[in-house]
Scaffold this motif. Structure first.
Motif, short mmCIF file in Angstrom:
data_model
loop_
_atom_site.label_atom_id
_atom_site.label_comp_id
_atom_site.label_asym_id
_atom_site.label_seq_id
_atom_site.Cartn_x
_atom_site.Cartn_y
_atom_site.Cartn_z
N PRO A 1 -2.43 84.01 -21.31
CA PRO A 1 -1.43 83.32 -20.50
C PRO A 1 -2.03 82.36 -19.48
O PRO A 1 -1.43 81.33 -19.18
CB PRO A 1 -0.69 84.48 -19.82
CG PRO A 1 -1.67 85.60 -19.81
CD PRO A 1 -2.48 85.45 -21.08
N ALA A 2 -3.21 82.68 -18.96
CA ALA A 2 -3.83 81.82 -17.96
C ALA A 2 -5.33 82.07 -17.97
O ALA A 2 -5.79 83.19 -18.20
CB ALA A 2 -3.25 82.09 -16.57
N SER A 3 -6.09 80.99 -17.69
CA SER A 3 -7.54 81.11 -17.66
C SER A 3 -8.10 79.91 -16.92
O SER A 3 -7.46 78.86 -16.81
CB SER A 3 -8.12 81.17 -19.08
OG SER A 3 -9.53 81.24 -19.03
N THR A 4 -9.30 80.08 -16.39
CA THR A 4 -9.97 79.00 -15.68
C THR A 4 -10.96 78.26 -16.57
O THR A 4 -11.61 77.33 -16.11
CB THR A 4 -10.72 79.55 -14.45
OG1 THR A 4 -11.65 80.55 -14.89
CG2 THR A 4 -9.73 80.17 -13.47
N SER A 5 -11.10 78.67 -17.82
CA SER A 5 -12.05 78.05 -18.73
C SER A 5 -11.43 77.95 -20.12
O SER A 5 -10.64 78.80 -20.54
CB SER A 5 -13.35 78.87 -18.80
OG SER A 5 -14.24 78.32 -19.74
N LYS B 1 -17.05 69.82 -19.81
CA LYS B 1 -16.79 68.61 -19.03
C LYS B 1 -15.30 68.32 -18.92
O LYS B 1 -14.81 67.90 -17.88
CB LYS B 1 -17.50 67.41 -19.66
CG LYS B 1 -19.01 67.40 -19.51
CD LYS B 1 -19.59 66.11 -20.07
CE LYS B 1 -21.10 66.06 -19.88
NZ LYS B 1 -21.69 64.81 -20.43
N LEU B 2 -14.59 68.56 -20.02
CA LEU B 2 -13.16 68.24 -20.04
C LEU B 2 -12.36 69.21 -19.18
O LEU B 2 -11.37 68.80 -18.57
CB LEU B 2 -12.65 68.28 -21.49
CG LEU B 2 -13.27 67.26 -22.45
CD1 LEU B 2 -12.65 67.40 -23.84
CD2 LEU B 2 -13.09 65.85 -21.93
N GLU B 3 -12.77 70.49 -19.11
CA GLU B 3 -12.00 71.45 -18.33
C GLU B 3 -12.13 71.20 -16.83
O GLU B 3 -11.32 71.74 -16.05
CB GLU B 3 -12.44 72.88 -18.66
CG GLU B 3 -13.85 73.20 -18.23
CD GLU B 3 -14.30 74.57 -18.70
OE1 GLU B 3 -13.56 75.14 -19.52
OE2 GLU B 3 -15.36 75.05 -18.26
N GLN B 4 -13.10 70.41 -16.41
CA GLN B 4 -13.25 70.08 -15.00
C GLN B 4 -12.32 68.95 -14.58
O GLN B 4 -12.14 68.72 -13.37
CB GLN B 4 -14.70 69.69 -14.69
CG GLN B 4 -15.70 70.81 -14.94
CD GLN B 4 -17.13 70.35 -14.73
OE1 GLN B 4 -17.39 69.20 -14.38
NE2 GLN B 4 -18.07 71.25 -14.95
N VAL C 1 -6.41 68.07 -18.28
CA VAL C 1 -6.95 67.78 -19.61
C VAL C 1 -6.95 69.04 -20.48
O VAL C 1 -6.64 68.98 -21.67
CB VAL C 1 -8.37 67.18 -19.50
CG1 VAL C 1 -9.00 67.01 -20.87
CG2 VAL C 1 -8.31 65.84 -18.80
N GLY C 2 -7.29 70.18 -19.88
CA GLY C 2 -7.32 71.42 -20.66
C GLY C 2 -5.96 71.78 -21.22
O GLY C 2 -5.83 72.13 -22.40
N SER C 3 -4.92 71.71 -20.40
CA SER C 3 -3.57 72.01 -20.88
C SER C 3 -3.11 71.00 -21.92
O SER C 3 -2.38 71.34 -22.85
CB SER C 3 -2.60 72.04 -19.71
OG SER C 3 -2.60 70.80 -19.02
N MET C 4 -3.55 69.74 -21.77
CA MET C 4 -3.19 68.73 -22.76
C MET C 4 -3.80 69.04 -24.12
O MET C 4 -3.13 68.93 -25.16
CB MET C 4 -3.66 67.35 -22.28
CG MET C 4 -3.37 66.22 -23.25
SD MET C 4 -4.33 64.73 -22.92
CE MET C 4 -5.95 65.24 -23.48
N LEU C 5 -5.06 69.49 -24.14
CA LEU C 5 -5.71 69.81 -25.41
C LEU C 5 -5.07 71.01 -26.08
O LEU C 5 -4.96 71.07 -27.30
CB LEU C 5 -7.20 70.06 -25.17
CG LEU C 5 -8.04 68.86 -24.71
CD1 LEU C 5 -9.47 69.27 -24.45
CD2 LEU C 5 -7.99 67.73 -25.73
N LEU C 6 -4.63 71.99 -25.28
CA LEU C 6 -4.01 73.18 -25.85
C LEU C 6 -2.66 72.87 -26.49
O LEU C 6 -2.23 73.57 -27.41
CB LEU C 6 -3.84 74.26 -24.78
CG LEU C 6 -5.13 74.94 -24.30
CD1 LEU C 6 -4.85 75.88 -23.15
CD2 LEU C 6 -5.80 75.69 -25.44
#
Length: 435
Positions: free
Chosen positions: A150-154, A177-180, A184-189
Motif C-alpha cells: 500500500p505504501a513504501s519509500t522505495s 534516481k527516479l524515486e528521488q 515519478v514513482g507513482s507515475m511509473l506504478l
C-alpha cells in the motif's frame, strides 16, 4: 423444521404479550377502583363534621373491609387463570414439536449420506498454527495474493510485483534516481508496460536509438513514457504541426543526427516544435552562422535546445566585452568547442586571465586553440609551472621550442612528460607535491 420453530416462537410470544397486557390492564383498573373507593369513603361533606363524625367513620371502615376482601378474591382468581394459561401453552408447544416431522427425513432414510455431503461444522474445525508443518501438496495448493504494497519509500518493494518496473530494470533504468524525483514513482506504478511503455520504446527504436541508450534516456527523462505518440512523431500537413522528430528531419538533420541528439539530450522530445524552432533561429542569428554550421553545433551539443537561453546570452557578452574577443573569433571558438556556450562565467574568466596575463598568450592564439577554454584550470596551472621549472615554457610560435596550447592541455600525463617536457612521470608527480 426451521419454519415450524419460528411459528412456534411467534405464537408463544403473542400469548405472553396478550397475557401481560390483560394483567396490566386488570391490575391498573383494580388499583384505580380501590383508590376511588378510598377517596370516596374518606371524603367528609361540608357542614356535617360535628353532627355525623362517628357514623361516617364506621361506615368508611366497613366499605374498606369489603373492598379488600373483593381485591383478595380477584387476586386469587387471577393467579388461578395464569396457571391454567401456562399449562395450556406447555401442552400446545409439546403437541407442535411432536407433530412436526422433517420432510427430508424420509429421503435421508432412503439414501445414505456420504462424508462429503455432510454439513461442515465450523466450530469443529481446528485452527492451523503458523508453525504447523504442511505437506508438499498443501503447500502447492496455497494461493498468495500478489497485491502491491500500500505504501513504501522505495520502488524496490514494487519491482517483484510490477511488470513495468521489472522490465525497466532489465533495460538498465536507474530506479533509485527516479524515486528521488517527486511523483515519478507513482507515475511509473500506474503505467502498463504493454499499453504505455512498449509503444514508446518501439518509437525510439524506429528513429535509430540504440538498445544500450534506452536505459539512459528513461533514467533522465521518464516523462517520455507519458508523451502522446502523435506529438513525438505526427503526420500533419503544416510545418509547425510536425512532431519533434519530423521537424528536425525537415530542418535537414540526418537520421543519425536525430538519433544521436535524442540519445544525448532525452528532454528534446518533450519540447514543442515552436520552442525548437525558436532555439535554432536564436543561435543562427546571435552567432551569425550559416544554417549548416548551426546544425553542426546543435547536433554536437543537443542540450543547447533544451537549456535556458539566459546563460548563453551572458557567455556571449563575457567573451565579447570582458575577454575582448572579436565576432569572428567568437564564431570560431563556438564552432570548434560548442561547450563554451554553456561554460560558467567564473571558469572562463579564470582560465583566460591565467592564459593571457600569466602565461602571456595573445588573443589570437587562444582563439586559434579554443579547447583550452574548456580544460581544467588546475591542469593548465600544474603543467605550465612544471614547464617553467624546466625552462621550457615557450608558447610563441615564432620562437624555438614552441609548445602549442593544444598539446599542453589535450595530452595525457605520461605522453606530456615524455614528448613535451622531456621528463618522467615520477618527476612530474614529485613536482605536483611541491605545489
Amino acid at each position: 423444521m426451521a419454519s415450524s420453530c419460528i411459528q412456534l416462537c411467534q405464537r408463544c410470544t403473542s400469548l405472553l404479550r396478550a397475557k401481560t397486557v390483560s394483567v396490566t390492564l386488570q391490575y391498573s383498573t383494580q388499583v384505580q377502583l380501590c383508590t376511588a373507593v378510598f377517596r370516596a369513603s374518606t371524603k367528609i361533606p361540608n357542614g356535617s363534621l360535628f353532627m355525623s363524625g362517628n357514623r361516617t367513620t364506621a361506615h368508611t371502615r366497613q366499605r374498606w373491609k369489603q373492598q379488600m376482601c373483593y381485591y383478595s378474591d380477584y387476586n386469587a382468581k387471577r393467579l388461578t387463570a395464569e396457571a391454567k394459561e401456562d399449562k395450556d401453552a406447555e401442552e400446545l408447544s409439546g403437541s407442535d414439536v411432536v407433530a412436526y416431522k422433517n420432510p427430508l427425513s424420509q429421503i435421508g432414510d432412503a439414501v445414505p449420506v456420504t462424508e462429503s455431503q455432510m454439513t461442515l461444522d465450523l466450530d469443529a474445525v481446528a485452527n492451523r498454527s503458523a508453525l504447523e508443518e504442511i505437506s508438499d501438496e498443501e503447500a502447492v495448493a496455497l494461493s498468495v495474493s500478489s497485491a502491491l504494497p500500500p505504501a513504501s519509500t522505495s520502488l524496490r518493494d514494487y519491482v517483484d510485483k510490477s511488470e513495468t518496473l521489472s522490465k525497466l530494470v532489465q533495460l538498465g533504468v536507474n530506479l533509485w534516481k527516479l524515486e528521488q524525483r517527486p511523483n515519478v514513482g507513482s507515475m511509473l506504478l500506474r503505467l502498463d508496460f504493454q499499453a504505455d511503455v512498449a509503444p514508446r520504446l518501439l518509437f525510439l527504436k524506429e528513429i535509430g536509438v540504440e538498445d544500450s541508450r534506452l536505459g539512459y534516456i528513461l533514467s533522465h527523462n521518464p516523462f517520455i513514457l507519458t508523451e502522446d505518440l502523435d506529438n513525438l512523431q505526427a503526420r500533419y500537413p503544416l510545418p509547425l504541426c510536425f512532431g519533434r522528430v519530423n521537424y528536425l528531419r525537415s530542418r535537414k538533420f540526418s537520421s543519425e543526427s536525430v538519433a544521436s541528439m535524442v540519445s544525448r539530450a532525452p528532454y528534446l522530445l518533450n519540447f514543442s516544435v515552436k520552442r525548437l524552432d525558436n532555439r535554432l533561429s536564436f543561435y543562427q542569428q546571435q552567432l551569425g552562422l550559416s544554417a549548416p554550421k548551426t546544425r553542426d553545433i546543435v547536433a554536437r551539443l543537443p542540450r543547447l535546445l533544451c537549456g535556458s537561453l539566459e546563460p548563453v546570452k551572458e557567455t556571449l557578452k563575457v567573451c565579447k566585452i570582458e575577454l575582448g574577443f572579436k565576432e569572428n573569433e567568437i564564431q570560431h571558438i563556438v564552432a570548434t568547442v560548442p561547450k563554451v556556450l554553456t561554460a560558467h562565467k567564473k571558469k572562463l574568466t579564470q582560465i583566460f586571465d591565467y592564459l593571457h596575463n600569466t602565461m602571456k598568450v595573445p588573443h589570437h592564439l587562444i582563439g586559434k586553440f579554443p579547447q583550452v577554454l574548456n580544460s581544467k584550470f588546475l591542469r593548465i596551472r600544474e603543467r605550465h609551472l612544471f614547464l617553467q621549472y624546466l625552462g621550457k615554457a615557450q608558447y610563441d610560435p615564432s620562437q624555438p621550442s614552441y609548445i602549442s596550447l593544444d598539446r599542453l592541455v589535450s595530452l595525457p600525463d605520461d605522453v606530456f612528460c615524455t614528448e613535451v617536457a622531456s621528463a618522467t612521470l615520477d618527476d612530474f608527480n614529485l613536482f605536483q607535491k611541491t605545489l
